[in-house]
Design a protein around this motif. Structure first.
Motif, PDB file in Angstrom:
ATOM      1  N   TYR A 211     -10.396  -4.357   5.201  1.00 32.03           N
ATOM      2  CA  TYR A 211      -8.785  -4.183   5.044  1.00 32.03           C
ATOM      3  C   TYR A 211      -8.133  -4.006   6.405  1.00 32.03           C
ATOM      4  O   TYR A 211      -7.009  -4.558   6.496  1.00 32.03           O
ATOM      5  CB  TYR A 211      -8.622  -2.828   4.425  1.00 32.03           C
ATOM      6  CG  TYR A 211      -7.092  -2.091   4.012  1.00 32.03           C
ATOM      7  CD1 TYR A 211      -6.374  -3.052   3.318  1.00 32.03           C
ATOM      8  CD2 TYR A 211      -6.851  -1.170   4.911  1.00 32.03           C
ATOM      9  CE1 TYR A 211      -4.759  -2.585   3.178  1.00 32.03           C
ATOM     10  CE2 TYR A 211      -5.558  -0.559   5.087  1.00 32.03           C
ATOM     11  CZ  TYR A 211      -4.730  -1.540   3.933  1.00 32.03           C
ATOM     12  OH  TYR A 211      -3.286  -1.002   3.874  1.00 32.03           O
ATOM     13  N   THR A 241     -12.417   1.947  -1.764  1.00 30.76           N
ATOM     14  CA  THR A 241     -10.959   1.831  -1.799  1.00 30.76           C
ATOM     15  C   THR A 241     -10.268   3.368  -1.416  1.00 30.76           C
ATOM     16  O   THR A 241     -10.714   4.523  -1.550  1.00 30.76           O
ATOM     17  CB  THR A 241     -10.214   1.746  -3.446  1.00 30.76           C
ATOM     18  OG1 THR A 241     -10.794   0.628  -3.808  1.00 30.76           O
ATOM     19  CG2 THR A 241      -8.726   1.952  -3.273  1.00 30.76           C
ATOM     20  N   ASN A 243      -6.849   2.959  -0.497  1.00 34.78           N
ATOM     21  CA  ASN A 243      -5.559   2.941  -1.184  1.00 34.78           C
ATOM     22  C   ASN A 243      -5.218   1.621  -2.088  1.00 34.78           C
ATOM     23  O   ASN A 243      -6.363   0.817  -2.172  1.00 34.78           O
ATOM     24  CB  ASN A 243      -4.323   2.607  -0.178  1.00 34.78           C
ATOM     25  CG  ASN A 243      -4.541   1.588   0.742  1.00 34.78           C
ATOM     26  OD1 ASN A 243      -4.710   0.292   0.348  1.00 34.78           O
ATOM     27  ND2 ASN A 243      -4.868   1.658   2.132  1.00 34.78           N
ATOM     28  N   GLU A 245      -3.984  -1.272  -2.132  1.00 32.60           N
ATOM     29  CA  GLU A 245      -4.092  -2.532  -1.660  1.00 32.60           C
ATOM     30  C   GLU A 245      -5.673  -2.949  -1.540  1.00 32.60           C
ATOM     31  O   GLU A 245      -6.084  -4.139  -1.355  1.00 32.60           O
ATOM     32  CB  GLU A 245      -3.664  -2.671  -0.261  1.00 32.60           C
ATOM     33  CG  GLU A 245      -2.076  -2.603  -0.415  1.00 32.60           C
ATOM     34  CD  GLU A 245      -1.126  -2.558   1.067  1.00 32.60           C
ATOM     35  OE1 GLU A 245      -1.568  -3.484   1.692  1.00 32.60           O
ATOM     36  OE2 GLU A 245      -1.085  -1.490   1.631  1.00 32.60           O
ATOM     37  N   LEU A 249      -9.707  -6.194  -2.628  1.00 32.56           N
ATOM     38  CA  LEU A 249      -9.347  -7.010  -1.233  1.00 32.56           C
ATOM     39  C   LEU A 249     -10.723  -7.645  -0.875  1.00 32.56           C
ATOM     40  O   LEU A 249     -11.789  -6.915  -0.763  1.00 32.56           O
ATOM     41  CB  LEU A 249      -8.720  -6.415  -0.118  1.00 32.56           C
ATOM     42  CG  LEU A 249      -8.622  -6.862   1.196  1.00 32.56           C
ATOM     43  CD1 LEU A 249      -7.363  -7.865   0.936  1.00 32.56           C
ATOM     44  CD2 LEU A 249      -8.327  -6.014   2.137  1.00 32.56           C
TER      45      LEU A 249
END
Length: 281
Positions: A211, A241, A243, A245, A249
């Motif tokens: 990220y 994770t 967040n 987003e 990803l």
């Protein structure tokens, strides 16, 4: 094929989103199996981790959503923890809830350098400060300490999932601190992999580092994936994770890297089986 992430954080520790918000978005992204694994109360990060007095409440909350969304996704009650018995550094005790958890993710975020807790998962500038303060600017010592802690963590905690095994490489861009291809480094990793195999833990392919730090910060590296696969170690997928987003990803890239190394199956926890199951990728 299932879509799996066994390692994820909410705003009950250092994540940004409420648990239900995260679960709903995981459903929207097509996840079929999803674990909540907030951090145990962690040294020097007490304000960003679970409080021991809230552990049972935390599991209750996960179980509430596990039931509420059972027709849409399998939700698991987990926790991310670390214990260093040999060095005398113990994280908060989870024995009181261990039997209520579906699994534990065992990770290392700190080393214990003669009583000084040195962070691993921080900025490069912090890594340099730790090197100077506790390791005489010798990165090999730092790396050895990290993997010794990781090994001890596996021995003490016996986690069902081994988390971001080579997190120590996070700031080692272009090998500026140590050589990941060197024999001494691979020997350290091999010893840890052997312990993972011995305790029958599942090794995660963790996409969380990508990220902020790009594709080189998937954990583990391609070389370690191959080493682990050659030893017959089981793999799973984790977004780690913090967040929304980050949810999926680089997920497909992670799957591609596993396939390229010859991995044929992934593992996930199953509520129905009350244990880990495999599926082909």
């Amino acid at each position: 094929m299932y879509k799996v992430s066994l390692h994820n954080h909410t705003n009950l520790s250092d994540g940004k989103d409420e648990m239900e918000t995260l679960i709903i978005e995981a459903i929207n992204r097509g996840f079929t199996h999803f674990g909540i694994t907030d951090h145990v109360c962690t040294y020097n990060y007490e304000n960003h981790s679970l409080k021991p007095e809230k552990y049972n409440e935390y599991v209750d909350k996960i179980n509430e959503y596990k039931e509420k969304y059972k027709d849409k996704i399998e939700i698991f009650a987990g926790i991310e923890s670390e214990r260093y018995g040999k060095s005398g550094y113990l994280m908060s005790d989870i024995s009181g809830i261990r039997d209520r958890l579906d699994y534990v993710v065992g990770s290392v975020h700190l080393t214990n350098a003669n009583g000084i807790m040195e962070p691993v998962d921080e900025l490069c500038s912090t890594f340099r400060k730790s090197l100077k303060r506790s390791y005489d600017n010798d990165a090999r010592k730092f790396v050895m300490d990290y993997y010794e802690n990781y090994y001890n963590n596996l021995c003490e905690l016996k986690p069902e999932v081994a988390g971001h095994i080579d997190l120590i490489k996070k700031n080692n861009i272009d090998g500026i601190f140590f050589d990941e291809e060197s024999k001494w480094y691979k020997d350290l990793v091999s010893d840890v992999l052997d312990k993972i195999k011995e305790i029958d833990a599942v090794l995660e392919l963790n996409t969380g580092g990508g990220y902020k730090h790009g594709v080189r910060s998937l954990y583990p590296s391609n070389e370690i994936i191959k080493m682990a696969n050659d030893k017959g170690i089981k793999f799973t997928m984790s977004s780690d994770t913090h967040n929304l987003e980050m949810l999926d990803l680089l997920y497909n890239l992670g799957i591609s890297r596993l396939k390229a190394a010859g991995v044929k199956k992934l593992y996930t926890f199953s509520n129905k089986e009350k244990g880990f199951i495999s599926f082909e990728i």
